[in-house]
Design an enzyme around this catalytic site. Sequence first.
Site, PDB file in Angstrom:
ATOM      1  N   ASP A   1     -14.452  -1.314  -1.394  1.00 42.61           N
ATOM      2  CA  ASP A   1     -14.921  -0.640  -2.711  1.00 42.61           C
ATOM      3  C   ASP A   1     -16.253  -1.378  -2.873  1.00 42.61           C
ATOM      4  O   ASP A   1     -16.236  -2.710  -2.615  1.00 42.61           O
ATOM      5  CB  ASP A   1     -14.064  -0.474  -3.582  1.00 42.61           C
TER       6      ASP A   1
ATOM      7  N   CYS B   1      15.888   1.262  -1.203  1.00 45.30           N
ATOM      8  CA  CYS B   1      15.126   0.393  -0.338  1.00 45.30           C
ATOM      9  C   CYS B   1      15.573  -1.040   0.005  1.00 45.30           C
ATOM     10  O   CYS B   1      16.689  -1.103  -1.055  1.00 45.30           O
ATOM     11  CB  CYS B   1      13.764   0.313  -0.939  1.00 45.30           C
TER      12      CYS B   1
HETATM   13  N1  GUN Z   1     -12.223   3.376  -8.037  1.00 43.42           N
HETATM   14  C1  GUN Z   1     -11.549   4.319  -9.024  1.00 43.42           C
HETATM   15  N2  GUN Z   1     -12.480   5.162  -9.016  1.00 43.42           N
HETATM   16  C2  GUN Z   1     -13.518   4.889  -8.503  1.00 43.42           C
HETATM   17  C3  GUN Z   1     -14.946   5.675  -8.379  1.00 43.42           C
HETATM   18  O1  GUN Z   1     -15.213   6.504  -9.189  1.00 43.42           O
HETATM   19  N3  GUN Z   1     -15.943   4.975  -7.665  1.00 43.42           N
HETATM   20  C4  GUN Z   1     -15.582   3.835  -6.960  1.00 43.42           C
HETATM   21  N4  GUN Z   1     -16.683   3.229  -6.089  1.00 43.42           N
HETATM   22  N5  GUN Z   1     -14.592   3.135  -7.030  1.00 43.42           N
HETATM   23  C5  GUN Z   1     -13.478   3.543  -7.844  1.00 43.42           C
HETATM   24 ZN    ZN Z   2      14.094   0.557  -4.168  1.00 45.38          ZN
END
Ligand code: GUN
Ligand code: ZN
Length: 483
Positions: free
Chosen positions: A90, A278
């Site tokens: 991200d 689990c």
């Molecule tokens: N992580 C959670 N929501 C978002 C989003 O709208 N954009 C980005 N880049 N990361 C996220």
């Molecule tokens: Zn568990």
Amino acid sequence: MSSIFEITQKDAAGRIGKLKTPHGVVETPTVMPVINPNLQAIKPSEMRSFGAQMLITNSYIISRKEELREKAMKEGLHALLDFDGPIMTDSGSFQLSVYGDIEVTNEQIIEFQKTIGSDIGVPLDIPTPPDVPRSRAESELETTLERLIEARGMVNDEMLLAGPVQGSTYPDLRQKAAESLREHKFDVYPLGAVVPLMETYRYADLVDVIVSSKKGLDPTVPVHLFGAGHPMMFALAVALGCDLFDSAAYALYAKDRRYITANGTYHIDNLSYLPCSCPICVSHTAEEMKKADNCKELLARHNLYVTFEEMRLVKQSIKEGNLLELVEQRCRTHPRMLEALKRMYSYSDWIEEHDPASKSTFFYCGPESAQRPEVLRFSNKLDRFTITGSAIIRPASKKEFKNYDNDLVFKAPFGAFPAELIEVYPFNAEVISTPDVESLGKALENTIALIELNPDAKFTFIKEEGLEHPLFEKLGKIAEIKE
Ligand code: GUN
Ligand code: ZN
């Protein structure tokens, strides 16, 4: 065309697919555990043993810390995390949405993700929150689109590029955003800024966001529901066509001593029993877990196990063609989820376009099932039945009526259909023997429509004892009803 994604199996608007990345193929739907590059109790190298095929981490956090940045630039992201499968990164947009400002440009963060060898990079989109004024949603969307197009121009084959769909809670903006991105051919399409909806249990609004975005996208591209990691909503989101998920939830919930299940969340301190098999739960009692020094790590591990367990169940349900049955089950665990189910079926016409024409037996699971796409499909095809002369409409069990030109069976929630179809999908549905008012109402609506489409035929309706509904009065005006 997006040849990096191949769909192999479908159910409702959901699918099983194969996503090709520089570090291998992953089978979707799948969930990517979020790796915090600063502190990570469960090592990335262990993630496969829970069922993870792909991870997601944050390139902004890596770029802000010298030690991480240097190692990532020199040895690569995969060496930094010690994971040789696909890793998505991200961009820092989420930090942007929380802190308002960050010290990096779109161009810089895209370049950085390329340099460290990310498999799927994300531009610096603006996660516009729900319910903002439309003017703000529009202007932020414009900036997001500019940045995404800039990023598209910077990335070729070295990594896949995500094009996040924004637009706040304006369905038309979401759809328009998706249509614009479609032209620029991103590889993965995350649906952004849905975390605030999930945090406030606004699952019905989440359904609106997913469907409006999906309507603007090419149906063959992979879709990521950004920030969705609670297994309770996997079945629902997958049925609407989401393929990728990411879970920070497994760790965040654990930090708050919360124990995730596919039907909701418990506080570990309220549990007398561990309702899970689990490896963590079979080797600890609830008391041991509460008192353990590493309670939070144990919880994180359990949370990951149940997360992947649910995703496997979702995939198996797609294979079997009973994903909607699983959705209906999961949506009965919280009234807000039930609202989401109803909202989802308000889009049955759209789901129907994607739903396979034939699959496993339809199981009636409650009043909402009367709104399923399969029922709507039959309603839409009533004009294909041409009926002339006399027609009997009877319960499936009463076969004694011989002197009619047409033999029709009445079965809720479908209505009247030719008796020879009784063993054919979806009319072979498993239904409750005394239909509820929603199912009977839908069946009578369809029956009345069929009769009105064939005004020259003469219909006799054999009414089973105990069936009552206001629509019988209307039916009685166009057909002879015999008790
Ligand atoms: N992580 C959670 N929501 C978002 C989003 O709208 N954009 C980005 N880049 N990361 C996220
Ligand atoms: Zn568990």
